[in-house]
Motif scaffolding. Structure first.
Motif, PDB file in Angstrom:
ATOM      1  N   GLU A 147     -54.918  -4.320  23.213  1.00 30.60           N
ATOM      2  CA  GLU A 147     -54.494  -5.304  24.206  1.00 30.60           C
ATOM      3  C   GLU A 147     -53.144  -5.918  23.829  1.00 30.60           C
ATOM      4  OE1 GLU A 147     -56.132  -9.537  26.035  1.00 30.60           O
ATOM      5  OE2 GLU A 147     -57.557  -8.108  25.142  1.00 30.60           O
ATOM      6  N   GLN A 148     -52.969  -6.261  22.533  1.00 32.13           N
ATOM      7  CA  GLN A 148     -51.698  -6.821  22.080  1.00 32.13           C
ATOM      8  C   GLN A 148     -50.549  -5.830  22.250  1.00 32.13           C
ATOM      9  OE1 GLN A 148     -53.525  -8.415  18.182  1.00 32.13           O
ATOM     10  NE2 GLN A 148     -51.681  -9.639  18.426  1.00 32.13           N
ATOM     11  N   LEU A 149     -50.868  -4.552  22.002  1.00 35.84           N
ATOM     12  CA  LEU A 149     -49.841  -3.512  22.135  1.00 35.84           C
ATOM     13  C   LEU A 149     -49.344  -3.425  23.572  1.00 35.84           C
ATOM     14  CD1 LEU A 149     -48.178  -1.103  21.104  1.00 35.84           C
ATOM     15  CD2 LEU A 149     -50.183   0.345  21.496  1.00 35.84           C
ATOM     16  N   PHE A 150     -50.276  -3.453  24.529  1.00 35.89           N
ATOM     17  CA  PHE A 150     -49.860  -3.364  25.927  1.00 35.89           C
ATOM     18  C   PHE A 150     -49.119  -4.617  26.375  1.00 35.89           C
ATOM     19  CE2 PHE A 150     -52.571   0.316  26.197  1.00 35.89           C
ATOM     20  CZ  PHE A 150     -51.979   1.065  27.199  1.00 35.89           C
ATOM     21  N   GLU A 151     -49.520  -5.779  25.839  1.00 36.86           N
ATOM     22  CA  GLU A 151     -48.794  -7.013  26.160  1.00 36.86           C
ATOM     23  C   GLU A 151     -47.363  -6.941  25.659  1.00 36.86           C
ATOM     24  OE1 GLU A 151     -51.045 -10.159  24.455  1.00 36.86           O
ATOM     25  OE2 GLU A 151     -52.560 -10.199  26.052  1.00 36.86           O
ATOM     26  N   GLU A 152     -47.193  -6.416  24.432  1.00 32.91           N
ATOM     27  CA  GLU A 152     -45.841  -6.276  23.876  1.00 32.91           C
ATOM     28  C   GLU A 152     -45.021  -5.289  24.692  1.00 32.91           C
ATOM     29  OE1 GLU A 152     -44.370  -5.701  19.414  1.00 32.91           O
ATOM     30  OE2 GLU A 152     -44.874  -3.779  20.340  1.00 32.91           O
ATOM     31  N   PHE A 153     -45.637  -4.174  25.069  1.00 35.84           N
ATOM     32  CA  PHE A 153     -44.940  -3.144  25.838  1.00 35.84           C
ATOM     33  C   PHE A 153     -44.465  -3.696  27.177  1.00 35.84           C
ATOM     34  CE2 PHE A 153     -45.007   0.296  28.989  1.00 35.84           C
ATOM     35  CZ  PHE A 153     -44.119   1.180  28.403  1.00 35.84           C
ATOM     36  N   ILE A 154     -45.356  -4.404  27.868  1.00 31.18           N
ATOM     37  CA  ILE A 154     -45.013  -4.956  29.182  1.00 31.18           C
ATOM     38  C   ILE A 154     -43.917  -6.009  29.052  1.00 31.18           C
ATOM     39  CG2 ILE A 154     -45.878  -6.361  31.103  1.00 31.18           C
ATOM     40  CD1 ILE A 154     -48.613  -4.938  30.631  1.00 31.18           C
ATOM     41  N   GLU A 155     -44.028  -6.850  28.004  1.00 36.01           N
ATOM     42  CA  GLU A 155     -43.032  -7.901  27.797  1.00 36.01           C
ATOM     43  C   GLU A 155     -41.653  -7.309  27.529  1.00 36.01           C
ATOM     44  OE1 GLU A 155     -42.164 -11.756  24.898  1.00 36.01           O
ATOM     45  OE2 GLU A 155     -43.989 -10.580  24.647  1.00 36.01           O
ATOM     46  N   ARG A 156     -41.598  -6.279  26.674  1.00 40.18           N
ATOM     47  CA  ARG A 156     -40.312  -5.656  26.359  1.00 40.18           C
ATOM     48  C   ARG A 156     -39.724  -4.949  27.574  1.00 40.18           C
ATOM     49  NH1 ARG A 156     -40.404  -3.071  20.266  1.00 40.18           N
ATOM     50  NH2 ARG A 156     -40.824  -5.016  19.152  1.00 40.18           N
ATOM     51  N   ALA A 157     -40.585  -4.296  28.342  1.00 48.02           N
ATOM     52  CA  ALA A 157     -40.097  -3.571  29.523  1.00 48.02           C
ATOM     53  C   ALA A 157     -39.552  -4.523  30.574  1.00 48.02           C
ATOM     54  CB  ALA A 157     -41.224  -2.729  30.116  1.00 48.02           C
ATOM     55  N   SER A 158     -40.200  -5.699  30.708  1.00 49.49           N
ATOM     56  CA  SER A 158     -39.778  -6.644  31.752  1.00 49.49           C
ATOM     57  C   SER A 158     -38.616  -7.521  31.318  1.00 49.49           C
ATOM     58  CB  SER A 158     -40.956  -7.530  32.162  1.00 49.49           C
ATOM     59  OG  SER A 158     -41.417  -8.281  31.060  1.00 49.49           O
ATOM     60  N   ASN A 159     -38.397  -7.666  30.006  1.00 51.25           N
ATOM     61  CA  ASN A 159     -37.325  -8.537  29.515  1.00 51.25           C
ATOM     62  C   ASN A 159     -36.113  -7.784  29.000  1.00 51.25           C
ATOM     63  OD1 ASN A 159     -38.809 -10.815  30.045  1.00 51.25           O
ATOM     64  ND2 ASN A 159     -39.698 -10.940  28.011  1.00 51.25           N
ATOM     65  N   SER A 160     -36.046  -6.503  29.272  1.00 49.93           N
ATOM     66  CA  SER A 160     -34.961  -5.703  28.697  1.00 49.93           C
ATOM     67  C   SER A 160     -33.623  -5.926  29.384  1.00 49.93           C
ATOM     68  CB  SER A 160     -35.316  -4.210  28.776  1.00 49.93           C
ATOM     69  OG  SER A 160     -35.533  -3.830  30.118  1.00 49.93           O
ATOM     70  N   GLY A 161     -33.589  -6.763  30.455  1.00 52.07           N
ATOM     71  CA  GLY A 161     -32.316  -7.035  31.125  1.00 52.07           C
ATOM     72  C   GLY A 161     -31.992  -5.943  32.118  1.00 52.07           C
ATOM     73  N   MET A 162     -31.511  -4.792  31.631  1.00 56.87           N
ATOM     74  CA  MET A 162     -31.257  -3.650  32.487  1.00 56.87           C
ATOM     75  C   MET A 162     -31.461  -2.378  31.693  1.00 56.87           C
ATOM     76  SD  MET A 162     -27.246  -4.371  33.413  1.00 56.87           S
ATOM     77  CE  MET A 162     -27.217  -2.936  34.410  1.00 56.87           C
ATOM     78  N   LEU A 163     -31.745  -1.316  32.414  1.00 56.33           N
ATOM     79  CA  LEU A 163     -31.860  -0.009  31.781  1.00 56.33           C
ATOM     80  C   LEU A 163     -30.499   0.663  31.782  1.00 56.33           C
ATOM     81  CD1 LEU A 163     -35.159   1.275  33.422  1.00 56.33           C
ATOM     82  CD2 LEU A 163     -34.865   0.476  31.083  1.00 56.33           C
ATOM     83  N   MET A 164     -30.135   1.292  30.682  1.00 49.58           N
ATOM     84  CA  MET A 164     -28.839   1.930  30.568  1.00 49.58           C
ATOM     85  C   MET A 164     -29.004   3.452  30.705  1.00 49.58           C
ATOM     86  SD  MET A 164     -26.847  -0.601  30.178  1.00 49.58           S
ATOM     87  CE  MET A 164     -26.837  -2.303  29.621  1.00 49.58           C
ATOM     88  N   GLY A 165     -28.610   3.989  31.829  1.00 49.49           N
ATOM     89  CA  GLY A 165     -28.662   5.427  32.019  1.00 49.49           C
ATOM     90  C   GLY A 165     -27.273   6.024  31.934  1.00 49.49           C
ATOM     91  N   THR A 166     -27.188   7.263  31.465  1.00 50.98           N
ATOM     92  CA  THR A 166     -25.908   7.950  31.380  1.00 50.98           C
ATOM     93  C   THR A 166     -26.057   9.346  31.960  1.00 50.98           C
ATOM     94  OG1 THR A 166     -26.361   8.907  29.200  1.00 50.98           O
ATOM     95  CG2 THR A 166     -25.343   6.705  29.243  1.00 50.98           C
ATOM     96  N   TYR A 167     -24.929   9.986  32.227  1.00 55.51           N
ATOM     97  CA  TYR A 167     -24.982  11.370  32.679  1.00 55.51           C
ATOM     98  C   TYR A 167     -25.660  12.244  31.634  1.00 55.51           C
ATOM     99  CZ  TYR A 167     -21.636  10.199  36.381  1.00 55.51           C
ATOM    100  OH  TYR A 167     -21.029   9.654  37.482  1.00 55.51           O
ATOM    101  N   GLU A 168     -25.318  11.971  30.343  1.00 52.80           N
ATOM    102  CA  GLU A 168     -25.831  12.809  29.269  1.00 52.80           C
ATOM    103  C   GLU A 168     -27.344  12.703  29.141  1.00 52.80           C
ATOM    104  OE1 GLU A 168     -23.261  10.743  29.036  1.00 52.80           O
ATOM    105  OE2 GLU A 168     -21.646  12.233  28.950  1.00 52.80           O
TER     106      GLU A 168
END
Length: 340
Positions: free
Chosen positions: A61-82
């Protein structure tokens, strides 16, 4: 024999977290994730999965809470062509990936005519001047009138008038003709355009140097200056640093503030000049500025490395927003000045 039981979330390694996450998903989703890994990654993760033993439900349960928190607080996702190309290569054959990436690297637009509408008029006029007037007439009739006008103005006058006359006399164009023309444009023009617009090597090095810590960047830049001063100066001119944020206008700073992690911003501003601090605080509400200043005071001394990492995060976010057209980084030239 007593079986190993994992009951302390704080003792988990990164690999163990990944293993628990994979085991928690259904088989189809786990299989999809495995298909994106190489053999060595699969082997390492499988070893950890097989040796986990029992994992208490509270740890999961703690692992999923951490995962969700990090995914939602990451600001933006950085994608590149590569990174996109690497991901596609896991699922598609090489030729198909090349075709898709050439299309992606080309100008934006859902259809071929949308894409042509986003090609610089000088580039488009230079290509069309070697085509038949009837072909050009069809192409210009399919793009926006404003863009077509800019292209026609760049063509020789007699040639341009011939095209105009063809457009006046043109009936509806058969679908088969349009399909054939789109195919030719995609194969010849767009393909060559995407190849010619790939990243300049100096821009690539500037981005790499921007990502280095300051001591390493200084060392590399000094070494480059010793070998080729002209190249070093060109790379310097393309680099964008935290202090260069002064080249972003108020509207752009406000866009940036909506897209960055406020904790990282506070750390970044700890090592900023008064000019940059003023730039950010003048674009915040009094309440928001007060909160950031209190956070900066409360954190006390901060390691230089942490400040540099936070500043690099702000710089990377700024460049991503600039590439997406959401803010403008001026070049500091007179032509960039705003008229009110």
């Amino acid at each position: 024999m007593k079986q190993n039981v994992i009951d302390d979330f704080n003792m988990l390694t990164g690999q163990q977290k990944a293993a628990i996450l994979m085991l928690s998903l259904n088989e189809d989703r786990s299989a999809s994730l495995f298909s994106l890994m190489d053999d060595e990654e699969i082997k390492e993760l499988s070893v950890v999965m097989a040796s986990l033993g029992k994992v208490n439900s509270n740890v999961v349960e703690q692992l999923f809470e951490e995962f969700i928190e990090r995914a939602s607080n990451s600001g933006m996702l950085m994608g590149t062509y590569e990174s996109t190309e690497r991901l596609l290569s896991k699922a598609l054959d090489k030729d198909r990936v090349s075709l898709i990436m050439e299309e992606v690297r080309g100008p934006a637009g859902r259809t071929m005519w949308d894409k042509l509408g986003n090609v610089n008029e000088h580039v488009l006029a230079n290509y069309l001047k070697n085509e038949y007037p009837q072909t050009i007439a069809v192409i210009l009739s399919k793009i926006k009138a404003e863009h077509a006008a800019k292209v026609i103005a760049l063509l020789p006058e007699n040639f341009a008038m011939e095209i105009v006359m063809r457009m006046l006399r043109m009936d509806s164009v058969q679908k088969e003709v349009l399909d054939g023309l789109e195919k030719t444009l995609r194969k010849e023009f767009m393909s060559n355009l995407s190849k010619s617009s790939r990243r300049d090597s100096y821009e690539l090095i500037a981005d790499i140097f921007n990502s280095l810590d300051r001591n390493t960047e200084t060392r590399f830049m000094e070494a480059l200056e010793e070998r080729n001063r002209e190249s070093a100066e060109r790379v310097k001119s393309l680099m964008f640093t935290f202090e260069d944020l002064i080249r972003v206008d108020s509207q752009g700073i406000q866009v940036l503030l909506r897209n960055v992690d406020k904790d990282k911003l506070a750390i970044a501003l700890k090592g900023a000049s008064d000019t940059i601090k003023d730039l950010f605080f003048s674009n915040m509400s009094t309440r928001a500025g007060k909160i950031i200043k209190e956070d900066m005071e409360a954190m006390g001394p901060v390691r230089l490395r942490d400040v540099e990492e936070a500043q690099q995060y702000i710089v990377s976010t700024t460049k991503e927003l600039s590439n997406a057209g959401e803010l403008v980084i001026s070049e500091g030239k007179e032509s960039d000045e705003l008229i009110y």
